[in-house]
Design a protein around this motif. Structure first.
Motif, PDB file in Angstrom:
ATOM      1  N   THR A   1      -0.242  -5.098 -14.782  1.00 39.87           N
ATOM      2  CA  THR A   1      -0.940  -5.284 -13.520  1.00 39.87           C
ATOM      3  C   THR A   1      -2.182  -4.409 -13.537  1.00 39.87           C
ATOM      4  OG1 THR A   1       1.158  -5.621 -12.348  1.00 39.87           O
ATOM      5  CG2 THR A   1      -0.772  -5.173 -10.997  1.00 39.87           C
ATOM      6  N   PHE A   2      -3.291  -4.957 -13.087  1.00 43.39           N
ATOM      7  CA  PHE A   2      -4.492  -4.149 -12.958  1.00 43.39           C
ATOM      8  C   PHE A   2      -5.291  -4.644 -11.761  1.00 43.39           C
ATOM      9  CE2 PHE A   2      -5.437  -7.563 -15.946  1.00 43.39           C
ATOM     10  CZ  PHE A   2      -6.629  -8.084 -15.470  1.00 43.39           C
ATOM     11  N   GLY A   3      -6.214  -3.804 -11.309  1.00 43.67           N
ATOM     12  CA  GLY A   3      -6.992  -4.186 -10.134  1.00 43.67           C
ATOM     13  C   GLY A   3      -8.129  -3.230  -9.884  1.00 43.67           C
ATOM     14  N   ALA A   4      -8.933  -3.584  -8.900  1.00 41.02           N
ATOM     15  CA  ALA A   4     -10.091  -2.771  -8.540  1.00 41.02           C
ATOM     16  C   ALA A   4     -10.410  -2.986  -7.072  1.00 41.02           C
ATOM     17  CB  ALA A   4     -11.297  -3.126  -9.404  1.00 41.02           C
ATOM     18  N   SER A   5     -11.068  -2.006  -6.470  1.00 40.81           N
ATOM     19  CA  SER A   5     -11.464  -2.070  -5.069  1.00 40.81           C
ATOM     20  C   SER A   5     -12.858  -1.490  -4.914  1.00 40.81           C
ATOM     21  CB  SER A   5     -10.488  -1.282  -4.187  1.00 40.81           C
ATOM     22  OG  SER A   5      -9.188  -1.804  -4.294  1.00 40.81           O
TER      23      SER A   5
ATOM     24  N   SER B   1     -12.618   2.024  -6.775  1.00 43.68           N
ATOM     25  CA  SER B   1     -11.453   2.528  -7.497  1.00 43.68           C
ATOM     26  C   SER B   1     -10.882   1.404  -8.350  1.00 43.68           C
ATOM     27  CB  SER B   1     -10.380   3.044  -6.532  1.00 43.68           C
ATOM     28  OG  SER B   1      -9.887   1.997  -5.719  1.00 43.68           O
ATOM     29  N   ALA B   2     -10.108   1.777  -9.357  1.00 43.27           N
ATOM     30  CA  ALA B   2      -9.480   0.806 -10.247  1.00 43.27           C
ATOM     31  C   ALA B   2      -8.188   1.398 -10.783  1.00 43.27           C
ATOM     32  CB  ALA B   2     -10.422   0.443 -11.406  1.00 43.27           C
ATOM     33  N   PHE B   3      -7.306   0.527 -11.254  1.00 45.86           N
ATOM     34  CA  PHE B   3      -6.033   1.007 -11.786  1.00 45.86           C
ATOM     35  C   PHE B   3      -5.514   0.019 -12.816  1.00 45.86           C
ATOM     36  CE2 PHE B   3      -4.432  -2.202  -9.070  1.00 45.86           C
ATOM     37  CZ  PHE B   3      -3.181  -2.546  -9.555  1.00 45.86           C
ATOM     38  N   ILE B   4      -4.612   0.485 -13.641  1.00 42.23           N
ATOM     39  CA  ILE B   4      -3.900  -0.376 -14.575  1.00 42.23           C
ATOM     40  C   ILE B   4      -2.493   0.168 -14.748  1.00 42.23           C
ATOM     41  CG2 ILE B   4      -4.800   0.862 -16.596  1.00 42.23           C
ATOM     42  CD1 ILE B   4      -4.692  -1.856 -18.084  1.00 42.23           C
ATOM     43  N   ASP B   5      -1.510  -0.729 -14.717  1.00 40.34           N
ATOM     44  CA  ASP B   5      -0.111  -0.397 -14.967  1.00 40.34           C
ATOM     45  C   ASP B   5       0.403  -1.286 -16.097  1.00 40.34           C
ATOM     46  OD1 ASP B   5       0.609   1.627 -13.049  1.00 40.34           O
ATOM     47  OD2 ASP B   5       0.358   0.099 -11.503  1.00 40.34           O
ATOM     48  N   TYR B   6       1.054  -0.673 -17.052  1.00 37.07           N
ATOM     49  CA  TYR B   6       1.590  -1.432 -18.188  1.00 37.07           C
ATOM     50  C   TYR B   6       2.941  -0.837 -18.556  1.00 37.07           C
ATOM     51  CZ  TYR B   6       1.966  -3.553 -22.826  1.00 37.07           C
ATOM     52  OH  TYR B   6       2.398  -4.250 -23.913  1.00 37.07           O
ATOM     53  N   SER B   7       3.907  -1.699 -18.782  1.00 44.56           N
ATOM     54  CA  SER B   7       5.247  -1.237 -19.136  1.00 44.56           C
ATOM     55  C   SER B   7       5.728  -1.958 -20.393  1.00 44.56           C
ATOM     56  CB  SER B   7       6.231  -1.464 -17.991  1.00 44.56           C
ATOM     57  OG  SER B   7       6.360  -2.845 -17.707  1.00 44.56           O
TER      58      SER B   7
ATOM     59  N   LEU C   1      -0.133  -1.815  -6.726  1.00 51.02           N
ATOM     60  CA  LEU C   1      -1.273  -1.479  -5.858  1.00 51.02           C
ATOM     61  C   LEU C   1      -2.562  -2.033  -6.432  1.00 51.02           C
ATOM     62  CD1 LEU C   1      -2.678   0.133  -3.585  1.00 51.02           C
ATOM     63  CD2 LEU C   1      -2.770   2.050  -5.154  1.00 51.02           C
ATOM     64  N   ALA C   2      -3.336  -2.705  -5.622  1.00 49.80           N
ATOM     65  CA  ALA C   2      -4.696  -3.085  -6.018  1.00 49.80           C
ATOM     66  C   ALA C   2      -5.622  -2.052  -5.461  1.00 49.80           C
ATOM     67  CB  ALA C   2      -5.052  -4.453  -5.492  1.00 49.80           C
TER      68      ALA C   2
END
Length: 796
Positions: A646-650, A688-694, A8-9
């Motif tokens: 994955t990271f993103g912002a809106s 908004s912003a997010f970051i996913d790391y695995s 998701l972005a």
């Protein structure tokens, strides 16, 4: 399935799985695996145009929330989207209640559509079926595949009351293969959840899927009255069964039945300040000398039991009041038939019947919204009992010709709704405010406005209304790609709608009346879009569209006064771009919307305990003169630099201005009063912003996954007729999971996660009113406190 890597972005950029046959899922899984290996972002499949398309090739501003993102953010119902994951989507409670939700997009936000004879400005759809009432929208979500947020008017293909956009919930269809998932979890505030989603093997061309959901949370603000429920409590349970039948090649019949129950209590209403205008405080002696009434120009003293909370969320209410859970019961039957006449032509039929039955009990104000006078009643217990049922039928013809893709169809909607309401006082003060008594729900003698309870036979009805609505529409849309100009696409469409609504208000403040209204309106909404594929990874578009919200009548009005429709013209340009070998996705949109006939609500609640109309809530709706201006910019960024990051912002900017509108409660024939009015729950700036790391662990597919998302929103209005803004917000959610632990050679896996919503325990007032400034003080509702828990999910 949740194991698919859906990204998701924050508003738009995720990997979404389309509701497609099993083979299509297999093909898409292979595609996603290939793109993951290459580091590319996988394509996002949406159905906003009634056919499956790549989001980046679809010239509509769409945000998509996938099943993996729902899991990461611990989204259990639509109210969890109020944190601001999609900045231009605004979700809030109606009043303080969780039993009805206000949903808005791009500044199209109705203040009070919580009635029998008026509609929402944003259409909410469940598997293509329009949900006609705000009540029941907060039921537990079933096995959701994705939520599509279509921004801007969607009058051509989605039609009814989508002037601001559409919120389309798409659930997972049966696969025909045995499998599924079972999950359970616990958390603070007594949270416990359980879900089961099971696909059964196909038998004689019939595939069956069963879903069951249970969600519980104890109150986050305690109620000191023994035996009564606190505030922000919920207990949700629901089930659904689906059957998919494919008797012959090209024909599919999906039949489903769902039923849910949501027991919930409102958010607590707190007194933010006392006597903000600095009025003289009346003494008990002055009140006694004035016959038990406040002397003119004074304010009532504050009971020593009532605490002014300021900006602090209360953990325990200072006044104990009767508070039983509101109960929302929803159920529905749907049949979706699809027949491929040829590889280029499909006929579809969507038939649905749905019902919402709501018993509302809202005693959130206690002594924080009513004044203290010696030996007088207080705490307004707002009761409402609504029953609504609807039937809809939609036919679609989806096809392709050389250089032309088209959709055409017809739509029918029929709704019946009835509601009655009462507002008894539940408590009474002693002579000096140092104590109080809880009244009985049952009363003896004649039931009057001053002698009423909340038992069925003790209700003094303030209003009772009945309304029915019919909508008939025909629509068509086609996209033309000229020969030799494959990069240019011209889309044009329109919808003709005939709306009819009739209603009767037969009780006002306990008196039998007979106020009726009749609404008839024909409407045509066009749409034209020019799209240009500048490159394979850069797609530009310009769009013109119109939309509307039907007129109706306000059942809180003393006379069931009718109001006209509101209409909007929208001009939009956008760009959808991929960069750096498709590792970066950037989507931009800018729009101008001009809305005429804006429906504005003016409220008046009688807070004088000595008045025969004490607790009476009157509301009038007027169409604002002139044009309401709404302007905005939206940006969404998604970056997938490596396979495990994955990271993103809106970001969304929204400007609104509504023309001054006549206030019917302040105006007289000789002195009309026009005042500023505002659009609610629409912050100028939201992001908004997010970051996913695995991190892979072990020798198989297992990994440790980290997720953080954050959302900010500016101060915003929460009442259309009050120049008062609630507080800004900054909410952070987080999750750590050990995923895909193998449990058997058959592919069974376990995922264990630790999650938190409002991780930083941020506190803000999301709904604020200064209406009682001259009699008591401002009151507000706070966002939920931090919640956290542990959850286990078994996939098989």
């Amino acid at each position: 399935m949740i194991r698919h890597a859906i990204r998701l972005a924050a508003t738009c950029s995720i990997v979404a799985l389309s509701q497609a046959p099993v083979a299509a899922f297999a093909d898409e899984a292979a595609t996603n695996a290939a793109t993951a290996d290459s580091g590319e972002s996988a394509p996002i499949i949406v159905t906003a145009t009634k056919r499956e398309t790549d989001l980046q090739k679809t010239p509509i501003a769409i945000a998509v929330i996938g099943s993996a993102d729902i899991e990461k953010q611990h989204v259990q119902s639509l109210i969890d989207l109020a944190s601001g994951t999609v900045p231009s989507l605004r979700v809030a409670t109606f009043e303080a209640r969780q039993s009805a939700l206000t949903v808005g997009i791009r500044g199209i936000v109705p203040f009070d559509a919580n009635q029998t004879a008026r509609d929402q400005g944003v259409g909410v759809y469940l598997d293509g079926v329009y949900l006609g009432r705000q009540q029941g929208l907060n039921a537990a979500l079933f096995d959701v595949q994705r939520i599509e947020v279509l921004r801007g008017p969607q009058g051509t293909l989605f039609g009814r009351n989508t002037e601001g956009g559409a919120l389309s919930i798409v659930t997972k269809a049966p696969t025909g293969q045995f499998g599924g998932r079972v999950e359970a979890g616990i958390g603070n505030y007594g949270q416990r959840t359980g879900e089961a989603h099971i696909d059964l093997p196909e038998f004689h061309n019939i595939s069956i899927k069963v879903d069951g959901v249970y969600q519980h949370q104890d109150a986050t603000t305690k109620n000191p009255l023994a035996g009564q429920t606190g505030f922000n409590y919920y207990d949700r349970v629901g089930g659904r069964i689906q059957a998919q039948w494919k008797p012959v090649e090209g024909f599919t019949a999906n039949i489903s039945f769902d039923k849910s129950r949501d027991d919930n209590t409102p958010m607590y209403s707190q007194l933010i300040n006392y006597n903000p205008k600095g009025l003289p405080v009346a003494t008990l002696a002055q009140i006694a000398a004035n016959g038990g009434k406040l002397p003119s120009g004074t304010i009532a003293p504050l009971s020593p039991l009532v605490h002014v909370s300021g900006d602090k969320r209360m953990k325990t209410a200072d006044i104990g009041v009767p508070q039983q859970p509101s109960v929302d019961r929803t159920q529905g039957i749907m049949g979706n038939l699809s027949y491929d006449v040829s590889p280029d032509l499909t006929i579809r039929s969507i038939t649905a019947w749905r019902q919402v039955d709501t018993d509302q009990y809202d005693n959130s104000g206690g002594a924080h919204r009513t004044v203290f006078l010696p030996n007088t009643k207080f705490s307004r217990y707002s009761l409402s009992f609504l029953d609504q049922h609807q039937f809809s039928q939609e036919l679609q013809l989806v096809g392709s010709l050389p250089h032309l893709d088209f959709v055409a169809g017809a739509y029918y909607y029929n709704e019946h709704a009835s509601e009655n309401a009462a507002t008894p006082s539940s408590n009474i003060w002693n002579s000096d405010g140092t104590g109080y008594t809880t009244l009985s729900p049952n009363v003896t003698g004649a039931v009057t406005s001053g002698n009423q309870g909340w038992a069925d036979d003790s209700l003094f009805l303030q209003r009772d209304s009945h309304a029915k609505a019919q909508s008939i529409a025909a629509f068509a849309q086609a996209t033309y790609t000229p020969a030799g100009l494959d990069q240019v696409h011209l889309t044009a469409g329109g919808r003709y709608t005939h709306d009819k609504r009739d209603g009767v208000l037969d009780i006002v403040n306990g008196a039998t009346v007979n106020y009726g209204f009749h609404y008839r309106k024909d409407r045509f909404d066009p749409m034209v879009t020019l799209a240009w594929d500048a490159t394979d990874d850069v797609n530009l578009y310009a769009k013109y569209a119109t939309g509307y919200r039907a007129g109706g009548a306000n059942d809180r009005s003393q006379t069931f006064d009718a109001f006209g429709p509101e209409t909007v013209k929208s001009y939009e340009v956008g760009a959808k771009m991929m960069f750096l070998d498709r590792k970066v996705r950037l989507n931009l949109a800018g729009y101008i919307m001009d809305r005429d006939g804006t429906q504005v609500d003016f409220d008046n609640v009688n807070t004088d305990p000595n008045s025969p109309y004490f607790n009476l809530h009157t509301q009038e709706t007027l169409n604002a003169p002139g044009t309401t201006k709404i302007r905005g910019i939206e940006a969404e960024l998604n970056v997938h630099p490596t396979n495990n990051l994955t990271f993103g912002a809106s970001y969304a900017y929204t400007y609104t201005r509504v023309p001054k509108t006549l206030n019917p409660f302040l105006s007289t024939a000789a002195n009309p009063v026009y005042q500023n009015v505002f659009i609610v729950y629409t912050p100028p700036h939201a992001a908004s912003a997010f970051i996913d790391y695995s991190v892979p662990v072990g020798s198989g597919d297992e990994s440790v996954q980290f997720h953080l998302d954050a959302a900010y929103a500016d101060r915003q209005y929460s009442f259309e007729d009050e120049n008062v803004k609630a507080q800004s917000s900054f909410i952070v959610n987080g999750r750590i999971a050990l995923a895909d632990i193998p449990m058997s050679d058959a592919g069974t896996t376990l995922t264990v996660s630790l999650w938190s919503r409002n991780l930083l325990n941020e506190t803000h007032i999301y709904r604020l009113s200064n209406a009682n400034a001259s009699t008591l003080g401002a009151y507000g509702n706070f966002n939920p406190p931090r919640t956290f828990g542990v959850e286990g999910v078994v996939h098989f």
